[in-house]
Write an enzyme that holds these catalytic residues in place. Sequence first.
Site, mmCIF file in Angstrom:
data_model
loop_
_atom_site.group_PDB
_atom_site.id
_atom_site.type_symbol
_atom_site.label_atom_id
_atom_site.label_comp_id
_atom_site.label_asym_id
_atom_site.label_seq_id
_atom_site.Cartn_x
_atom_site.Cartn_y
_atom_site.Cartn_z
ATOM 1 N N GLY A 40 -26.762 1.585 89.015
ATOM 2 C CA GLY A 40 -26.475 2.055 88.084
ATOM 3 C C GLY A 40 -27.747 2.108 87.094
ATOM 4 N N GLY A 42 -27.935 2.950 83.675
ATOM 5 C CA GLY A 42 -27.699 3.051 82.123
ATOM 6 C C GLY A 42 -28.645 2.038 81.596
ATOM 7 N N LEU A 43 -28.298 1.742 80.373
ATOM 8 C CA LEU A 43 -29.478 0.762 79.660
ATOM 9 C C LEU A 43 -29.853 -0.557 80.513
ATOM 10 C CD1 LEU A 43 -28.331 1.100 75.944
ATOM 11 C CD2 LEU A 43 -30.297 1.841 76.936
ATOM 12 N N GLY A 45 -29.152 -1.191 84.003
ATOM 13 C CA GLY A 45 -30.015 -0.686 85.008
ATOM 14 C C GLY A 45 -31.274 -0.320 85.049
ATOM 15 N N HIS A 266 -11.108 0.249 70.442
ATOM 16 C CA HIS A 266 -11.816 0.637 69.397
ATOM 17 C C HIS A 266 -10.700 1.394 68.312
ATOM 18 C CE1 HIS A 266 -15.185 2.446 67.050
ATOM 19 N NE2 HIS A 266 -15.942 1.976 67.940
ATOM 20 N N SER A 284 -18.027 7.004 65.894
ATOM 21 C CA SER A 284 -18.752 5.510 65.725
ATOM 22 C C SER A 284 -18.209 4.784 64.257
ATOM 23 C CB SER A 284 -20.093 5.842 65.332
ATOM 24 O OG SER A 284 -20.871 4.690 64.956
ATOM 25 N N ARG A 337 -13.082 -4.898 65.394
ATOM 26 C CA ARG A 337 -12.544 -3.860 66.045
ATOM 27 C C ARG A 337 -11.081 -4.012 66.357
ATOM 28 N NH1 ARG A 337 -17.265 -1.242 69.959
ATOM 29 N NH2 ARG A 337 -18.729 -0.490 68.174
ATOM 30 N N ARG A 442 -15.402 -7.756 71.477
ATOM 31 C CA ARG A 442 -17.042 -7.327 71.309
ATOM 32 C C ARG A 442 -17.111 -6.873 69.799
ATOM 33 N NH1 ARG A 442 -20.290 -3.213 71.160
ATOM 34 N NH2 ARG A 442 -18.718 -1.602 72.318
ATOM 35 N N LEU A 448 -25.052 -2.272 73.320
ATOM 36 C CA LEU A 448 -26.390 -1.761 73.630
ATOM 37 C C LEU A 448 -27.368 -2.946 73.457
ATOM 38 C CD1 LEU A 448 -26.730 1.183 71.268
ATOM 39 C CD2 LEU A 448 -25.840 0.975 73.852
#
Length: 645
Positions: A40, A42-43, A45, A266, A284, A337, A442, A448
């Site tokens: 992976g 992404g951020l 990995g 969400h 967002s 959320r 979360r 992030l």
Amino acid sequence: MELESKIPAGPLAEKWTRHKFGLKLVNPANKRKYEIIVVGTGLAGASAAASLAELGYSVKAFCFQDSPRRAHSIAAQGGINAAKNYQNDGDSVFRLFYDTIKGGDYRAREGNVHRLAEVSVSIIDQCVAQGVPFAREYGGLLANRSFGGAQVSRTFYARGQTGQQLLLGAYSALSRQVANGKVKLFTRTEMLDLVVEDGKARGIITRNLVTGKIESHSAHAVLLCTGGYGNVFYLSTNAMGSNVTAAWRAHKHGALFANPCFTQIHPTCIPVKGDYQSKLTLMSESLRNDGRVWVPKRKEDSEKIRKGQMKPTDLKEEDRDYFLERRYPSFGNLVPRDVASRNAKTVCDEGRGVSKTGLAVYLDFADAIKRDGQKTIEAKYGNLFEMYEKIVDDNPYEMPMMIYPAVHYTMGGLWVDYNLMTTIPGLYALGEANFSDHGANRLGASALMQGLADGYFVIPYTVGDYLATIGSADKLPVDAPAFKQAEARIQDQIKQLLSINGTTPVDEYHRKLGLIMWDYCGMSRTAEGLTKAKGMIQQLKKEFWSNVKVTGDGEEMNQTLEAAGRVADFIELGELMVDDALNRNESCGGHFREEYSTEDGEAKRDDENYAYVAAWGYGGLNQPSVLHKEELVFENVKLTQRSYK
């Protein structure tokens, strides 16, 4: 099995510093002797691969996309949290720690969460140094905005493209190491199995998604940075390729799966349009800074709006119910959320929803535009407004957005200790692939933060402790029996899927599974519904393995075959999620059991019986999973009923 979290002793604020000093080190000259696999990019990995290569390790990085830039991290919009306190509004590392623990409804480890809050400060400095174009105030300082579950402004952002900009920063660092020869990058390659020998992770089995070739890769350690499993619901805000296969195959080899029923809904997504929609689009959470959430007070007005007999702008102010502001005056539209999502569902269940389906509420920017001017709103959210208009064909500057909750993030994942190691020595899980930092819900802008914290600032320290223990000679060659046996298992599964030759497409099974999960294990759950869902999933599994239609061949590009393997894993995961939700006889965060709620409809925890991490072991084919418990200890926060009023 006794779960050792390895959370260090000592004062909370000193745990991570003390722990780093106590870890074994690998001599800089010896680092090049060790090989690490990162699955992976992404951020989590990309940052891990870049950081480890920078230290001198040899790294192999794998992604199923054609470029790491296509990782789902790119879709994150609103921002990244950090306790910088630039606004001088009372923020601190401890406050971020407390907000995260409370936001997760007291179902996360104190040690992990405080470490996350600590390193958040360094993440922003790292990203600014990489050139990430964060928004700035007029004087040049980095700007901040608020997100749900907080009363301070700590979210750094790059318009509505924060994930994209952060990923480009991590990708740049990764590309530098690829060019230096320290990272070997494998694109269009999917991990299909983990190789375990002598109780340790030894490497992975992959399939080349272009040629279909099955290959073995050996290493001293394996890092899974493969994201979450939200697509078990079929419709989610995740990229359509996001899946659970890497984590699930590791689970079958002994990696415990923790809190699988903790999934996040969400509240700010574009509502479902039709039965054959393939995914959902996120709006967002940052929009809730300036947008006001409301529905009509009277069902009659909602019905007129649904039938097109009235526009929302026709409704007088006194006829609108700003339900989040009404119920939660302290936090208003910026409640967490899970709270916002449940309240949106409640007003729609009352018949006051505003879309044609009745499953939507308004997010209205009229007051913000009147107060600050359209140019200011454009500067903050312009690209999000454009995206909404392209999808819905409605101008949100003139008409309120319509939003409804959707599956977004998964707090559950592979169980890891404080070092991010799973219950298989040498196998680590980073970012959304692990369970460690968010509890039962979360907070926005923390995904992030966790991905980059794990990749840039945690794993570079902790993986060395394991490598120094085993030594560089402890590496299994790819021609060893363990690799050959794993390759044979994968080939057998591929042949089995291709040989069924049924009549029902793979996507149809995925869609049916998603509907079961959403109806019975989604925003609201009951023992009766979960029991029904378990039976339905078991029946769906039988149908899948007897009647799925997988076309093509195994030794070629075959996206139907890819999807079939992923859906097979999703079906098994879905059953475990239902088991986990049935086991947890309480409501907490995103896990809302209707039988366990307060008089005013809030989640009602049972701290005496359920203040633990539910870590499930694989029991074997068609056998029940085995529950292991990690008791959660709270020394620095008081367990209280969450209140955002």
